[in-house]
Motif scaffolding. Structure first.
Motif, PDB file in Angstrom:
ATOM      1  N   PRO A   1       9.428  64.983   7.163  1.00 56.65           N
ATOM      2  CA  PRO A   1      10.644  65.728   6.827  1.00 56.65           C
ATOM      3  C   PRO A   1      11.851  64.856   6.499  1.00 56.65           C
ATOM      4  O   PRO A   1      12.892  65.390   6.105  1.00 56.65           O
ATOM      5  CB  PRO A   1      10.892  66.563   8.089  1.00 56.65           C
ATOM      6  CG  PRO A   1      10.217  65.834   9.188  1.00 56.65           C
ATOM      7  CD  PRO A   1       9.020  65.183   8.566  1.00 56.65           C
ATOM      8  N   VAL A   2      11.761  63.528   6.665  1.00 60.44           N
ATOM      9  CA  VAL A   2      12.884  62.668   6.262  1.00 60.44           C
ATOM     10  C   VAL A   2      12.524  61.811   5.055  1.00 60.44           C
ATOM     11  O   VAL A   2      13.222  60.844   4.740  1.00 60.44           O
ATOM     12  CB  VAL A   2      13.360  61.774   7.430  1.00 60.44           C
ATOM     13  CG1 VAL A   2      14.006  62.621   8.519  1.00 60.44           C
ATOM     14  CG2 VAL A   2      12.225  60.931   8.000  1.00 60.44           C
TER      15      VAL A   2
ATOM     16  N   GLU B   1      11.751  69.784  12.033  1.00 60.52           N
ATOM     17  CA  GLU B   1      12.520  70.021  10.820  1.00 60.52           C
ATOM     18  C   GLU B   1      14.005  70.150  11.144  1.00 60.52           C
ATOM     19  O   GLU B   1      14.872  69.713  10.368  1.00 60.52           O
ATOM     20  CB  GLU B   1      12.027  71.288  10.106  1.00 60.52           C
ATOM     21  CG  GLU B   1      10.732  71.118   9.321  1.00 60.52           C
ATOM     22  CD  GLU B   1       9.489  71.023  10.212  1.00 60.52           C
ATOM     23  OE1 GLU B   1       9.603  71.278  11.442  1.00 60.52           O
ATOM     24  OE2 GLU B   1       8.412  70.678   9.691  1.00 60.52           O
ATOM     25  N   GLU B   2      14.307  70.734  12.311  1.00 58.64           N
ATOM     26  CA  GLU B   2      15.710  70.898  12.703  1.00 58.64           C
ATOM     27  C   GLU B   2      16.380  69.552  12.922  1.00 58.64           C
ATOM     28  O   GLU B   2      17.530  69.330  12.497  1.00 58.64           O
ATOM     29  CB  GLU B   2      15.801  71.742  13.978  1.00 58.64           C
ATOM     30  CG  GLU B   2      15.394  73.189  13.831  1.00 58.64           C
ATOM     31  CD  GLU B   2      13.878  73.392  13.816  1.00 58.64           C
ATOM     32  OE1 GLU B   2      13.439  74.518  13.533  1.00 58.64           O
ATOM     33  OE2 GLU B   2      13.135  72.416  14.096  1.00 58.64           O
ATOM     34  N   THR B   3      15.663  68.627  13.570  1.00 60.18           N
ATOM     35  CA  THR B   3      16.214  67.291  13.769  1.00 60.18           C
ATOM     36  C   THR B   3      16.407  66.586  12.439  1.00 60.18           C
ATOM     37  O   THR B   3      17.427  65.922  12.210  1.00 60.18           O
ATOM     38  CB  THR B   3      15.289  66.461  14.675  1.00 60.18           C
ATOM     39  OG1 THR B   3      15.269  67.045  15.982  1.00 60.18           O
ATOM     40  CG2 THR B   3      15.758  65.022  14.787  1.00 60.18           C
ATOM     41  N   ALA B   4      15.441  66.722  11.545  1.00 58.57           N
ATOM     42  CA  ALA B   4      15.548  66.093  10.226  1.00 58.57           C
ATOM     43  C   ALA B   4      16.775  66.598   9.478  1.00 58.57           C
ATOM     44  O   ALA B   4      17.508  65.815   8.855  1.00 58.57           O
ATOM     45  CB  ALA B   4      14.278  66.351   9.416  1.00 58.57           C
ATOM     46  N   GLU B   5      17.033  67.899   9.537  1.00 56.01           N
ATOM     47  CA  GLU B   5      18.203  68.466   8.846  1.00 56.01           C
ATOM     48  C   GLU B   5      19.500  67.960   9.455  1.00 56.01           C
ATOM     49  O   GLU B   5      20.472  67.679   8.741  1.00 56.01           O
ATOM     50  CB  GLU B   5      18.153  69.992   8.891  1.00 56.01           C
ATOM     51  CG  GLU B   5      17.067  70.597   8.013  1.00 56.01           C
ATOM     52  CD  GLU B   5      17.182  70.162   6.559  1.00 56.01           C
ATOM     53  OE1 GLU B   5      18.311  70.225   6.004  1.00 56.01           O
ATOM     54  OE2 GLU B   5      16.161  69.728   5.985  1.00 56.01           O
ATOM     55  N   LEU B   6      19.530  67.825  10.778  1.00 54.08           N
ATOM     56  CA  LEU B   6      20.729  67.309  11.435  1.00 54.08           C
ATOM     57  C   LEU B   6      20.986  65.861  11.024  1.00 54.08           C
ATOM     58  O   LEU B   6      22.136  65.475  10.752  1.00 54.08           O
ATOM     59  CB  LEU B   6      20.553  67.411  12.956  1.00 54.08           C
ATOM     60  CG  LEU B   6      21.731  66.967  13.817  1.00 54.08           C
ATOM     61  CD1 LEU B   6      22.955  67.843  13.563  1.00 54.08           C
ATOM     62  CD2 LEU B   6      21.348  67.001  15.299  1.00 54.08           C
TER      63      LEU B   6
ATOM     64  N   GLU C   1      12.718  62.634   1.901  1.00 54.86           N
ATOM     65  CA  GLU C   1      13.799  62.774   0.912  1.00 54.86           C
ATOM     66  C   GLU C   1      15.016  61.956   1.322  1.00 54.86           C
ATOM     67  O   GLU C   1      15.652  61.293   0.489  1.00 54.86           O
ATOM     68  CB  GLU C   1      14.187  64.246   0.782  1.00 54.86           C
ATOM     69  CG  GLU C   1      15.364  64.485  -0.166  1.00 54.86           C
ATOM     70  CD  GLU C   1      15.958  65.871  -0.021  1.00 54.86           C
ATOM     71  OE1 GLU C   1      16.899  66.186  -0.780  1.00 54.86           O
ATOM     72  OE2 GLU C   1      15.509  66.633   0.863  1.00 54.86           O
ATOM     73  N   LEU C   2      15.349  61.992   2.609  1.00 54.74           N
ATOM     74  CA  LEU C   2      16.492  61.245   3.108  1.00 54.74           C
ATOM     75  C   LEU C   2      16.316  59.749   2.885  1.00 54.74           C
ATOM     76  O   LEU C   2      17.239  59.056   2.453  1.00 54.74           O
ATOM     77  CB  LEU C   2      16.675  61.540   4.598  1.00 54.74           C
ATOM     78  CG  LEU C   2      17.701  60.715   5.374  1.00 54.74           C
ATOM     79  CD1 LEU C   2      19.095  60.911   4.806  1.00 54.74           C
ATOM     80  CD2 LEU C   2      17.671  61.083   6.853  1.00 54.74           C
TER      81      LEU C   2
ATOM     82  N   LYS D   1      20.064  64.453   8.252  1.00 55.32           N
ATOM     83  CA  LYS D   1      20.524  64.461   6.854  1.00 55.32           C
ATOM     84  C   LYS D   1      22.025  64.730   6.780  1.00 55.32           C
ATOM     85  O   LYS D   1      22.753  64.100   6.003  1.00 55.32           O
ATOM     86  CB  LYS D   1      19.758  65.509   6.059  1.00 55.32           C
ATOM     87  CG  LYS D   1      18.299  65.180   5.797  1.00 55.32           C
ATOM     88  CD  LYS D   1      17.602  66.320   5.065  1.00 55.32           C
ATOM     89  CE  LYS D   1      16.116  66.060   4.893  1.00 55.32           C
ATOM     90  NZ  LYS D   1      15.430  67.212   4.245  1.00 55.32           N
ATOM     91  N   LYS D   2      22.499  65.667   7.582  1.00 55.49           N
ATOM     92  CA  LYS D   2      23.931  65.985   7.585  1.00 55.49           C
ATOM     93  C   LYS D   2      24.744  64.787   8.071  1.00 55.49           C
ATOM     94  O   LYS D   2      25.833  64.511   7.550  1.00 55.49           O
ATOM     95  CB  LYS D   2      24.195  67.199   8.470  1.00 55.49           C
ATOM     96  CG  LYS D   2      23.657  68.503   7.910  1.00 55.49           C
ATOM     97  CD  LYS D   2      23.897  69.654   8.873  1.00 55.49           C
ATOM     98  CE  LYS D   2      23.309  70.951   8.341  1.00 55.49           C
ATOM     99  NZ  LYS D   2      23.484  72.076   9.308  1.00 55.49           N
TER     100      LYS D   2
END
Length: 687
Positions: free
Chosen positions: A516-517, A477-482, A519-520, A484-485
C-alpha cells in the motif's frame, strides 16, 4: 493524549522493604534517606503474607508502623499491590492459578510471577487483597500512590494454563465472531488446520518443527497483551473507586504487552525500571564501538513515547546479579550519577533507586543497592547524596519540562510480535533501530519513538521533520494513507526492506511490494533475497554525488525498480547478481519525500541519510560536542535545559560558542572549552 507524571518538584527516592529488616533499623534508615534528599519510597509489592497471612485474615500492623514512621520522617510512600508473589497458602490450595509452559509443565510455588492472568480464582484473590489494602490506606496521609503488581510479563511473557486456553477462545470469539472468520484469518485451509468446534482451538502448542501457525502466533501475542491489561484492570478499578485521590502506575517495559494501551486505559502515568549495566551482558558489548550503557537512552526514548514525563521506579545503583545469573560489574565512580541524569534527561520527573540496602538473603543477594550489607558509608551513598543535593537546587525548575526532538523512529506492536516468529523480517528491526539510534546519538540529534496505533493522528506525525519506519512488513491501508498525508504535508519518511507486504492478519498481499505504500515510494521490488547469517552482504555504491564510501547492505536485500522518472536512485548494489540495481531511492510526494532502502540500516547508511535529510545537531549554533557525549534537550515555556552526558571513562572537552549557565555548578560559563569529567554530567540553561 499521552498520560504523564505531573509534579511541581522533581522527586528522588528509593525502594525499601521494611518486612526484610529488623524494625530497629527503620527509623535510622528513614533518617538517612532524608539526609540524602530522598522524598519518596516504594514498598509492599512482595509482601502478600504480611497483609493476608491466612486466607481472609487481613492484618496491616507491620506496614502501618512502617508507613506511619516514613510519614513522620517526611517520606511519601508508593504502595505496591503484592500480586506478583502469591502466597504459598494460595498456590497450595489452588494450583490452577499457576502458570504452565508450552510443553504443559506447571510452574510451582517459588521465585515470583509464577501465576497466570486468566484464572478466575486468582483474579478473585487479587481483587480481595487489593480491596482490603485500598480501603485501609485510601486516606492515609503517607500513601502518595499505588503501583499495581510488579513488572508485568517479566520472567515469563507466555501463558499456557487451561484457564489461558479457555480465555483465548473467549477472546477469539469476541474478535472474530464465528469459526468461519477465525479460519479465514488464520489461513487454516493450509495443511488442513481448519476448526469445526471452538473447543478444538487453543493457544499454540508443541509442533513437530517448533513452528506454529504464524497467524495464530500473532493473535496469541495480542491476546496476552489484552489479557494482562484485563488482569490489571481488576485491581485498578478497585483502587480508583476506593482511593480516587491516589495516583496509579505500574512498572517495567516487557514483551507481549501494549504498554501504551495499558497506560491510556488504566494508569495515571507509566513507570520504568532502568538497569543500564544489562548492556554489558547483551550483544551490544560484542560490536565495534558499542553503545553499552548509552544504549539505555534508546530504551528511555521508548518509555517517553508512553508517558512524556514518567517515573523510574527502579534505577540501578549497584552491581547486579541473582545467585545464579545476570552477574554485572559494579558501576564505576560517577556512573550511578550519570545513569540518574540519563533517565532525567529523557523525561523522568520521579526516580527511585533499587534498592536502599542489598538483601542479605534470597535470590537477589547480589543485586546491590545503595547501601551494602554492612550498612556503613560507601561511595554509592556519597554519590546519591551529591545527586540529592543537586536536585534539591534545580528540581523545581526542570520538573514538567518535555524532551524535544525533530526526528522519530516509528514502531508498532503488530510487527514486533509477528517478527518474533517471522525470521524474514523480525531480525531486521533490531539491526536497523540500533544503526539509527547509534547514528542519531553520535551525531547529537535527539530522537523520539513514535508508536503507530489505531488512534495515531496526523498531528502526532507532523511534529517531526523526519520519520524512520524501518521494516513495517505488516501495514494496514489506514496506516499507509496516514503516512501519505504526512509526506504530502512536507514530511520526510524512510522505509527499509520488507515494507508493506503483509496485511494485519499477517497474510502476504497478492500485490507488488511494498504494497500500500508503493505509490508513495515510487518503486516496486522486482526481486529479493535473504543474506544468510554469516554470509557476506554486498556493498552499496552511492551514485548521487555523495562522497561516502560503500557500506554493507546487511540482512536482506530488496532489489528496487523505480516506477517513474521522477524517482531518484541514490545508491545501487555493488555486488552479487543484482550489481548495479537500485538499493536506495528517493521519491517526491506532495511537499515531502519518501525514501526506500532495500536492506537493514547500519550506522554508516544512517549517517549518510542524516546528511541527505538535512538533519542538524541540537547543538547547532551554541556548542560543539565530542562523540562520547550525548545531548538531550528538555523544554518548558521559554526555558530550555541541555543535558550533556559523558559516557566515557576519561575526561572530554566540549566547546561552547556562547555564554550559558551551568545549573549544577551555579555559575555562568564563558564561550570556550568546557571540561567534562569521566562519566560526568552538565545541565545547561539555554534561555
Amino acid at each position: 493524549m499521552s498520560k504523564s507524571l505531573a509534579v511541581e518538584q522533581f522527586e528522588l527516592g528509593v525502594c525499601y522493604y521494611p518486612e526484610q529488616w529488623p524494625e530497629s533499623l527503620w527509623a535510622d534508615d528513614y533518617r538517612r534517606m532524608r539526609e540524602l534528599g530522598f522524598t519518596v519510597v516504594r514498598m509492599g509489592e512482595f509482601a502478600w503474607n504480611f497483609f493476608e497471612p491466612e486466607e481472609g485474615q487481613f492484618t496491616f500492623d507491620v506496614f502501618d508502623r512502617a508507613i506511619d514512621l516514613a510519614h513522620e520522617h517526611g517520606l511519601k510512600v508508593i504502595l505496591g499491590t503484592p500480586t506478583a508473589t502469591p502466597p504459598a497458602w494460595l498456590t497450595h490450595k489452588h494450583p490452577e492459578v499457576l502458570n504452565v509452559t508450552l510443553e504443559g509443565v506447571q510452574h510451582q510455588h517459588g521465585l515470583r510471577r509464577h501465576y497466570n492472568y486468566s484464572s478466575p480464582v486468582y483474579r478473585d484473590y487479587c481483587a480481595k487483597i487489593t480491596e482490603a489494602m485500598a480501603r485501609h490506606y485510601a486516606n492515609h496521609p503517607g500513601v502518595a500512590g499505588w503501583q499495581i503488581d510488579n513488572e508485568i510479563n517479566c520472567e515469563s511473557n507466555v501463558f499456557y494454563s487451561p484457564a489461558d486456553h479457555a480465555a483465548f477462545r473467549s477472546w477469539l470469539r469476541e474478535r472474530y465472531g464465528t469459526l468461519e472468520e477465525l479460519n479465514r484469518a488464520w489461513g487454516t485451509v493450509f495443511w488442513n488446520q481448519s476448526y469445526s468446534d471452538w473447543e478444538q482451538v487453543h493457544l499454540p502448542r508443541p509442533t513437530p518443527a517448533d513452528s506454529p501457525n504464524p497467524h495464530q502466533a500473532l493473535d496469541e501475542k495480542r491476546f496476552i497483551s489484552d489479557n494482562a491489561i484485563s488482569f490489571l484492570r481488576v485491581q485498578v478499578e478497585i483502587v480508583r473507586k476506593l482511593a480516587p485521590n491516589q495516583p496509579i502506575t505500574t512498572n517495567g517495559l516487557f514483551g507481549h504487552l501494549d504498554s501504551h494501551a495499558m497506560t491510556d486505559e488504566l494508569l495515571d502515568f507509566f513507570s520504568y525500571d532502568s538497569y543500564p549495566n544489562f548492556a554489558t551482558l547483551w550483544n551490544d558489548a560484542d560490536r565495534d564501538d558499542p553503545l553499552l550503557d548509552r544504549k539505555w537512552s534508546n530504551n528511555l526514548a521508548k518509555v517517553r513515547s508512553i508517558s512524556p514525563n514518567f517515573c523510574v521506579m527502579e534505577q540501578q545503583s549497584g552491581p547486579g546479579g541473582w545467585v545464579n545469573r545476570m552477574a554485572q560489574p559494579s558501576p564505576k565512580p560517577g556512573q550511578m550519577r550519570l545513569w540518574t541524569y540519563q533517565s532525567v534527561a529523557h523525561g523522568a520527573d520521579m526516580l527511585l533507586y533499587f534498592r536502599w540496602r542489598t538483601a542479605s538473603f534470597g535470590t537477589e543477594i547480589y543485586w546491590h543497592g545503595i547501601n551494602d550489607y554492612h550498612n556503613q558509608p560507601n561511595r554509592r551513598v556519597a554519590e546519591a547524596q551529591t545527586i540529592g543535593r543537586e536536585w534539591g537546587r534545580i528540581g523545581k525548575a526542570v520538573a514538567g519540562s518535555r524532551y524535544a526532538a525533530d526526528v522519530a523512529i516509528v514502531r508498532d506492536y503488530d510487527n514486533e510480535w509477528d517478527g518474533e516468529l517471522d525470521a524474514w523480517h523480525g531480525p531486521l528491526t533490531g539491526e536497523s533501530e540500533y544503526g539509527w539510534s547509534k547514528s542519531l546519538q553520535l551525531n547529537h540529534i535527539p530522537y523520539d519513538y513514535l508508536y503507530m496505533r489505531g488512534s495515531t493522528g496526523l498531528d502526532e506525525l507532523a511534529r517531526y521533520q523526519a520519520l524512520i519506519y524501518p521494516h513495517p512488513a505488516i501495514m494496514s491501508e489506514e496506516t499507509a494513507e496516514l503516512l501519505k498525508k504526512y509526506v504530502a504535508g512536507g514530511g520526510k519518511l524512510i522505509f527499509g526492506a520488507r515494507t508493506g507486504y503483509k496485511d494485519t492478519r499477517g497474510h502476504c498481499r497478492m500485490m507488488p511490494f511494498p504494497g500500500p505504500v508503493a505509490e508513495l515510494c515510487g518503486v516496486t521490488v522486482e526481486d529479493f533475497t535473504l543474506i544468510p547469517g554469516g554470509g557476506a552482504a554486498p556493498n552499496i555504491r552511492w551514485v548521487d554525488g555523495g562522497e561516502e564510501r560503500g557500506a554493507a547492505a546487511v540482512k536482506f536485500n530488496d532489489i528496487l525498480r523505480p516506477m517513474n522518472e521522477s524517482v531518484e536512485t541514490l545508491a545501487v548494489y555493488d555486488g552479487d547478481y543484482y550489481a548495479g540495481k537500485p538499493a536506495l531511492t528517493r521519491a517526491s510526494y506532495g511537499g515531502g519525500e519518501a525514501y526506500y532502502y532495500g536492506a537493514a540500516f547500519t550506522r554508516e547508511v544512517a549517517d549518510a541519510l542524516v546528511r541527505r535529510l538535512g538533519l542538524k545537531p541540537a547543538t547547532a549554533g551554541w556548542a560543539e560536542l565530542p562523540s562520547e557525549v550525548e545531548i538531550a534537550i528538555r523544554e518548558k515555556g521559554n526555558r530550555r535545559f541541555a543535558f550533556l552526558l559523558n559516557y566515557s571513562g576519561r575526561p572530554v572537552s566540549a566547546r561552547l560558542l556562547r555564554e550559558t549557565d551551568d545549573l549544577l555548578a551555579g555559575e555562568r560559563l564563558a564561550a570556550g572549552d568546557l571540561a567534562i569529567e569521566p562519566y560526568g554530567v552538565k545541565v545547561l540553561s539555554l534561555e
